[in-house]
Write a protein that holds these residues in place. Sequence first.
Motif, PDB file in Angstrom:
ATOM      1  N   TYR A  71     -83.391  57.886 -18.994  1.00 28.28           N
ATOM      2  CA  TYR A  71     -83.667  58.968 -19.941  1.00 28.28           C
ATOM      3  C   TYR A  71     -82.462  59.889 -20.160  1.00 28.28           C
ATOM      4  CZ  TYR A  71     -88.479  57.424 -19.279  1.00 28.28           C
ATOM      5  OH  TYR A  71     -89.610  56.680 -19.208  1.00 28.28           O
ATOM      6  N   PRO A  72     -81.867  60.433 -19.100  1.00 28.73           N
ATOM      7  CA  PRO A  72     -80.676  61.274 -19.368  1.00 28.73           C
ATOM      8  C   PRO A  72     -79.482  60.476 -19.882  1.00 28.73           C
ATOM      9  CG  PRO A  72     -81.156  61.211 -17.015  1.00 28.73           C
ATOM     10  CD  PRO A  72     -82.261  60.506 -17.705  1.00 28.73           C
ATOM     11  N   ALA A  73     -79.381  59.195 -19.497  1.00 26.15           N
ATOM     12  CA  ALA A  73     -78.259  58.384 -19.980  1.00 26.15           C
ATOM     13  C   ALA A  73     -78.384  58.127 -21.480  1.00 26.15           C
ATOM     14  CB  ALA A  73     -78.189  57.073 -19.212  1.00 26.15           C
ATOM     15  N   VAL A  74     -79.599  57.859 -21.946  1.00 23.84           N
ATOM     16  CA  VAL A  74     -79.805  57.640 -23.385  1.00 23.84           C
ATOM     17  C   VAL A  74     -79.578  58.941 -24.151  1.00 23.84           C
ATOM     18  CG1 VAL A  74     -81.566  57.104 -25.121  1.00 23.84           C
ATOM     19  CG2 VAL A  74     -81.303  55.642 -23.122  1.00 23.84           C
ATOM     20  N   LEU A  75     -80.080  60.054 -23.603  1.00 22.45           N
ATOM     21  CA  LEU A  75     -79.862  61.343 -24.257  1.00 22.45           C
ATOM     22  C   LEU A  75     -78.376  61.686 -24.316  1.00 22.45           C
ATOM     23  CD1 LEU A  75     -81.066  63.889 -25.516  1.00 22.45           C
ATOM     24  CD2 LEU A  75     -81.214  64.833 -23.206  1.00 22.45           C
ATOM     25  N   ALA A  76     -77.656  61.409 -23.246  1.00 20.68           N
ATOM     26  CA  ALA A  76     -76.212  61.666 -23.234  1.00 20.68           C
ATOM     27  C   ALA A  76     -75.489  60.770 -24.234  1.00 20.68           C
ATOM     28  CB  ALA A  76     -75.652  61.461 -21.838  1.00 20.68           C
ATOM     29  N   LEU A 121     -76.130  62.292 -27.653  1.00 18.44           N
ATOM     30  CA  LEU A 121     -75.310  63.494 -27.832  1.00 18.44           C
ATOM     31  C   LEU A 121     -73.845  63.150 -28.065  1.00 18.44           C
ATOM     32  CD1 LEU A 121     -76.552  66.059 -25.163  1.00 18.44           C
ATOM     33  CD2 LEU A 121     -76.517  66.351 -27.623  1.00 18.44           C
ATOM     34  N   PHE A 122     -73.348  62.196 -27.299  1.00 21.75           N
ATOM     35  CA  PHE A 122     -71.950  61.796 -27.462  1.00 21.75           C
ATOM     36  C   PHE A 122     -71.732  61.152 -28.835  1.00 21.75           C
ATOM     37  CE2 PHE A 122     -68.079  59.388 -26.796  1.00 21.75           C
ATOM     38  CZ  PHE A 122     -67.314  60.285 -26.056  1.00 21.75           C
ATOM     39  N   SER A 123     -72.690  60.358 -29.292  1.00 18.99           N
ATOM     40  CA  SER A 123     -72.559  59.717 -30.605  1.00 18.99           C
ATOM     41  C   SER A 123     -72.559  60.747 -31.730  1.00 18.99           C
ATOM     42  CB  SER A 123     -73.695  58.719 -30.816  1.00 18.99           C
ATOM     43  OG  SER A 123     -73.656  57.724 -29.839  1.00 18.99           O
TER      44      SER A 123
END
Length: 128
Positions: free
Chosen positions: A5-10, A13-15
């Motif tokens: 979950y935080p990896a996908v959100l990060a 955000l980065f994209s």
Amino acid sequence: MHLAYPAVLAALLFSVGLYGVLARRNAILVLMSVELMLNAVNLNLVAFDVWLRDTLHAGQALTLFVIVIAAAEIGIGLAIVLLVYRNRGSSDVDRLTDLAEHGPHDPHDPQGEGAGPSAPEEKAEAAA
């Protein structure tokens, strides 16, 4: 806690930040996009720190350093943008190319004169 979950959100955000850096013309929006990218990295650092159960909390300590560097970067960046806006009347990134010094082989200089006379005797003649 699931790491996905935080990896996908990060990643999202980065994209969004990367798109903002590549597509925006306003310098302030480019700086905001860089901040989004740094916050995505911070989210990954904290998420991996919690997931690995690090006793030293190295990810969180590194996140504090990234936040301090980001604050310094945004302070200096905004100061530069405000000075450019005051002098040029626009903070458009594409218009900042005219700040570069023109050399002797500049395609924008039709006569190929460059920045001025280069030989000492030509400088003396120009002063006289």
